[in-house]
Design a protein around this motif. Structure first.
Motif, PDB file in Angstrom:
ATOM      1  N   PRO A 292       0.796  -1.208   0.023  1.00 18.02           N
ATOM      2  CA  PRO A 292       0.046  -0.067  -0.105  1.00 18.02           C
ATOM      3  C   PRO A 292       1.058   1.199   0.003  1.00 18.02           C
ATOM      4  CG  PRO A 292      -0.834  -1.507   1.667  1.00 18.02           C
ATOM      5  CD  PRO A 292       0.435  -2.258   1.120  1.00 18.02           C
ATOM      6  N   VAL A 293       0.592   2.150  -0.861  1.00 12.12           N
ATOM      7  CA  VAL A 293       1.044   3.392  -0.895  1.00 12.12           C
ATOM      8  C   VAL A 293       2.575   3.248  -1.061  1.00 12.12           C
ATOM      9  CG1 VAL A 293       1.353   5.916  -0.165  1.00 12.12           C
ATOM     10  CG2 VAL A 293      -0.553   4.329   0.943  1.00 12.12           C
ATOM     11  N   HIS A 294       2.776   2.446  -2.302  1.00  8.27           N
ATOM     12  CA  HIS A 294       4.160   2.079  -2.449  1.00  8.27           C
ATOM     13  C   HIS A 294       4.246   2.085  -4.210  1.00  8.27           C
ATOM     14  CE1 HIS A 294       5.448   1.503   1.523  1.00  8.27           C
ATOM     15  NE2 HIS A 294       6.571   1.609   1.230  1.00  8.27           N
ATOM     16  N   PRO A 295       5.551   2.095  -4.663  1.00  7.83           N
ATOM     17  CA  PRO A 295       5.681   1.780  -6.062  1.00  7.83           C
ATOM     18  C   PRO A 295       5.090   0.577  -6.526  1.00  7.83           C
ATOM     19  CG  PRO A 295       7.460   3.196  -5.301  1.00  7.83           C
ATOM     20  CD  PRO A 295       6.680   2.627  -4.077  1.00  7.83           C
ATOM     21  N   ASN A 296       4.536   0.456  -7.837  1.00 10.81           N
ATOM     22  CA  ASN A 296       4.185  -0.761  -8.501  1.00 10.81           C
ATOM     23  C   ASN A 296       5.240  -1.245  -9.358  1.00 10.81           C
ATOM     24  OD1 ASN A 296       3.479   0.975 -10.557  1.00 10.81           O
ATOM     25  ND2 ASN A 296       1.267   0.622 -10.347  1.00 10.81           N
ATOM     26  N   ALA A 297       5.076  -2.066 -10.131  1.00 11.63           N
ATOM     27  CA  ALA A 297       6.130  -2.529 -11.356  1.00 11.63           C
ATOM     28  C   ALA A 297       6.084  -1.469 -12.072  1.00 11.63           C
ATOM     29  CB  ALA A 297       5.759  -3.604 -12.029  1.00 11.63           C
ATOM     30  N   ARG A 298       5.058  -0.492 -12.712  1.00 14.24           N
ATOM     31  CA  ARG A 298       5.353   0.449 -13.520  1.00 14.24           C
ATOM     32  C   ARG A 298       6.159   1.786 -12.969  1.00 14.24           C
ATOM     33  NH1 ARG A 298       0.374   1.143 -13.732  1.00 14.24           N
ATOM     34  NH2 ARG A 298      -0.122  -0.346 -15.509  1.00 14.24           N
ATOM     35  N   GLY A 299       5.758   1.940 -11.376  1.00 13.49           N
ATOM     36  CA  GLY A 299       6.437   2.871 -10.934  1.00 13.49           C
ATOM     37  C   GLY A 299       8.105   2.563 -10.702  1.00 13.49           C
ATOM     38  N   GLU A 300       8.109   1.440 -10.414  1.00 15.03           N
ATOM     39  CA  GLU A 300       9.904   1.031 -10.387  1.00 15.03           C
ATOM     40  C   GLU A 300      10.399   0.983 -11.807  1.00 15.03           C
ATOM     41  OE1 GLU A 300      11.678   0.402  -7.788  1.00 15.03           O
ATOM     42  OE2 GLU A 300      10.127   0.354  -6.219  1.00 15.03           O
ATOM     43  N   ARG A 301       9.624   0.939 -12.789  1.00 15.48           N
ATOM     44  CA  ARG A 301      10.051   1.077 -14.139  1.00 15.48           C
ATOM     45  C   ARG A 301      10.651   2.552 -14.438  1.00 15.48           C
ATOM     46  NH1 ARG A 301      13.100  -1.516 -17.634  1.00 15.48           N
ATOM     47  NH2 ARG A 301      14.250   0.320 -17.238  1.00 15.48           N
ATOM     48  N   GLY A 302       9.385   3.144 -14.108  1.00 10.91           N
ATOM     49  CA  GLY A 302       9.565   4.528 -14.256  1.00 10.91           C
ATOM     50  C   GLY A 302      10.815   5.194 -13.383  1.00 10.91           C
ATOM     51  N   MET A 303      11.019   4.743 -12.351  1.00  8.16           N
ATOM     52  CA  MET A 303      12.027   5.295 -11.683  1.00  8.16           C
ATOM     53  C   MET A 303      13.504   4.781 -12.088  1.00  8.16           C
ATOM     54  SD  MET A 303      10.578   4.629  -7.590  1.00  8.16           S
ATOM     55  CE  MET A 303      11.719   5.391  -6.734  1.00  8.16           C
ATOM     56  N   ALA A 304      13.449   3.494 -12.678  1.00  7.35           N
ATOM     57  CA  ALA A 304      14.594   2.924 -13.193  1.00  7.35           C
ATOM     58  C   ALA A 304      14.982   3.854 -14.471  1.00  7.35           C
ATOM     59  CB  ALA A 304      14.558   1.677 -13.712  1.00  7.35           C
ATOM     60  N   ASP A 305      14.019   4.406 -15.336  1.00  2.50           N
ATOM     61  CA  ASP A 305      14.434   4.967 -16.546  1.00  2.50           C
ATOM     62  C   ASP A 305      14.741   6.494 -16.049  1.00  2.50           C
ATOM     63  OD1 ASP A 305      13.535   2.949 -18.140  1.00  2.50           O
ATOM     64  OD2 ASP A 305      11.494   3.870 -18.566  1.00  2.50           O
ATOM     65  N   ALA A 306      14.311   6.977 -15.085  1.00  2.00           N
ATOM     66  CA  ALA A 306      14.783   8.095 -14.584  1.00  2.00           C
ATOM     67  C   ALA A 306      16.262   8.190 -14.125  1.00  2.00           C
ATOM     68  CB  ALA A 306      14.080   8.709 -13.335  1.00  2.00           C
ATOM     69  N   VAL A 307      16.685   7.036 -13.439  1.00  2.00           N
ATOM     70  CA  VAL A 307      18.127   6.866 -13.053  1.00  2.00           C
ATOM     71  C   VAL A 307      19.036   6.653 -14.229  1.00  2.00           C
ATOM     72  CG1 VAL A 307      19.667   5.412 -11.969  1.00  2.00           C
ATOM     73  CG2 VAL A 307      17.602   5.674 -10.561  1.00  2.00           C
ATOM     74  N   LEU A 308      18.654   6.033 -15.302  1.00  2.00           N
ATOM     75  CA  LEU A 308      19.365   5.659 -16.691  1.00  2.00           C
ATOM     76  C   LEU A 308      19.427   6.875 -17.248  1.00  2.00           C
ATOM     77  CD1 LEU A 308      17.828   2.364 -17.571  1.00  2.00           C
ATOM     78  CD2 LEU A 308      20.084   2.887 -17.043  1.00  2.00           C
ATOM     79  N   ARG A 309      18.548   7.951 -17.315  1.00  2.00           N
ATOM     80  CA  ARG A 309      18.467   9.249 -17.753  1.00  2.00           C
ATOM     81  C   ARG A 309      19.495   9.890 -17.181  1.00  2.00           C
ATOM     82  NH1 ARG A 309      12.694   8.616 -19.204  1.00  2.00           N
ATOM     83  NH2 ARG A 309      12.377   9.505 -16.996  1.00  2.00           N
ATOM     84  N   ALA A 310      19.555   9.909 -15.856  1.00  2.00           N
ATOM     85  CA  ALA A 310      20.461  10.518 -14.962  1.00  2.00           C
ATOM     86  C   ALA A 310      21.926  10.201 -15.176  1.00  2.00           C
ATOM     87  CB  ALA A 310      20.187  10.642 -13.648  1.00  2.00           C
ATOM     88  N   ILE A 311      22.158   8.987 -15.442  1.00  2.00           N
ATOM     89  CA  ILE A 311      23.366   8.400 -15.681  1.00  2.00           C
ATOM     90  C   ILE A 311      24.216   9.033 -17.153  1.00  2.00           C
ATOM     91  CG2 ILE A 311      24.655   6.302 -16.439  1.00  2.00           C
ATOM     92  CD1 ILE A 311      23.006   4.955 -14.518  1.00  2.00           C
ATOM     93  N   LYS A 312      23.112   9.073 -18.267  1.00  2.00           N
ATOM     94  CA  LYS A 312      23.348   9.597 -19.381  1.00  2.00           C
ATOM     95  C   LYS A 312      23.839  11.089 -19.354  1.00  2.00           C
ATOM     96  CE  LYS A 312      21.323  11.226 -23.687  1.00  2.00           C
ATOM     97  NZ  LYS A 312      19.892  11.371 -24.336  1.00  2.00           N
ATOM     98  N   SER A 313      23.105  11.789 -18.397  1.00  2.00           N
ATOM     99  CA  SER A 313      23.227  13.129 -18.365  1.00  2.00           C
ATOM    100  C   SER A 313      24.500  13.575 -17.698  1.00  2.00           C
ATOM    101  CB  SER A 313      22.001  13.972 -17.676  1.00  2.00           C
ATOM    102  OG  SER A 313      21.918  15.115 -17.603  1.00  2.00           O
ATOM    103  N   ALA A 314      24.848  12.668 -16.835  1.00  2.00           N
ATOM    104  CA  ALA A 314      25.942  13.020 -16.111  1.00  2.00           C
ATOM    105  C   ALA A 314      27.363  12.833 -16.725  1.00  2.00           C
ATOM    106  CB  ALA A 314      25.793  12.111 -14.576  1.00  2.00           C
ATOM    107  N   LEU A 315      27.134  11.865 -17.657  1.00  2.00           N
ATOM    108  CA  LEU A 315      28.292  11.516 -18.417  1.00  2.00           C
ATOM    109  C   LEU A 315      28.528  12.174 -19.674  1.00  2.00           C
ATOM    110  CD1 LEU A 315      28.363   7.431 -17.746  1.00  2.00           C
ATOM    111  CD2 LEU A 315      29.778   9.271 -16.875  1.00  2.00           C
TER     112      LEU A 315
END
Length: 315
Positions: A292-315
């Motif tokens: 309850p009140v936590h990310p589902n699979a779609r949310g964790e996927r969206g968070m993963a994509d945000a991390v990957l975009r940050a990795i791209k941006s930082a490098l």
């Protein structure tokens, strides 16, 4: 097929300590795929630190030990590691549901086993670190529960109408110039600064990413009564407190010269009060696998994509 080949190539070159640029196939928040080009870490393991929003309880059967941490094989660290082609000893997820900043440096007891101090997973070989922490330091989960109880009572005994100014829970935390939650956020920020200093000491060659919390509640409080049993003014109050928490994470990451990952912006419109097939966060009674009140699979996927975009941006 192409994704598997890319990952295999990345894994092989990582093992050789080679720096390269690859294109990863990831999903946007609406489930579509986008290519993310970035330079992969030169070598060495990825360590994921954090609380339940990192661990992903309830999405899949628990993985790793202790079982009481409720880590999911579908959480964002696992998805990031998979996109990077990291396996086995190259990926260490030590996140744990219920963790606070204290549990990064001290052992955390759970209902089923004890999690070692999370920072113990770091070493001079570590090349990538993600950290999602802070919500439990300010007691955000207990705040939501208290606000839900007050909202339920309001619905039963109040006027029967949701009025934007009704915020019974907010009044329990904020009194004039006294703001209990803001004070806790400041204290959590001081602890996070010390944690980031220790992360950099233990893993001096690592790229460090502080991951924010996705949008839990909508901008329009009147949209959330059925799913969360909150008075609309308290929806606004809780949303503002989450934004203040994220602002603290951003500032402390900047002060420590590490990267802040914004998951709030891409999650807008995917909060717990949106439709079942749209939301990233489950409401009080989950309709998708998640706590309850936590990310589902779609949310964790969206968070993963945000991390990957940050990795791209930082490098």
């Amino acid at each position: 097929m192409m994704k598997t080949s890319v990952q295999a190539g990345v894994a092989g070159l990582l093992a050789c300590g080679t720096l390269l640029t690859v294109v990863l196939v990831t999903r946007d928040g609406d489930g579509t795929h986008t290519g993310i080009a970035y330079s992969a870490p030169a070598k060495g393991p990825y360590v994921a630190l954090g609380d339940s929003y990192t661990a992903g309880p309830g999405i899949t059967d628990p993985t790793g030990t202790p079982v009481g941490c409720d880590r999911s094989a579908g959480n964002y660290p696992a998805l990031v590691a998979a996109e990077l082609g990291l396996k086995g000893g190259d990926f260490h997820d030590v996140s744990c549901s219920g963790a606070t900043t204290t549990d990064l440096t001290s052992a955390q007891k759970t209902e089923d086993g004890t999690n070692s101090p999370q920072l113990r997973a770091l070493s001079s070989d570590t090349r990538l670190v993600t950290l999602g922490i802070g919500g439990n330091d300010i007691g955000f989960s207990s705040m939501i529960k208290r606000c839900v109880a007050m909202g339920t009572l309001y619905r039963l005994t109040g006027s029967g109408k949701y009025l934007a100014e009704n915020a019974p829970c907010a009044r329990a935390y904020v009194n004039g110039d006294s703001d209990e939650v803001r004070a806790k956020i400041a204290t959590a920020g001081d602890r996070l600064t010390r944690v980031l200093t220790e992360v950099k000491r233990r893993a001096p060659e690592a790229r460090v990413y502080v991951v924010s919390y996705p949008a839990i509640l909508p901008s329009d409080g009147a949209d959330c009564g059925r799913e969360m049993s909150l008075a609309p003014g308290d929806v606004t109050f809780l949303r503002e407190k989450e934004q203040q928490l994220n602002s603290m994470l951003r500032q402390r990451a900047s002060d420590a010269k590490v990267t802040y990952v914004d998951t709030y912006t891409p999650s807008a419109g995917h909060d717990a009060c949106t439709a079942k097939d749209t939301r990233w966060i489950e409401p009080l009674t989950p309709e998708n696998p998640a706590a309850p009140v936590h990310p589902n699979a779609r949310g964790e996927r969206g968070m993963a994509d945000a991390v990957l975009r940050a990795i791209k941006s930082a490098l």
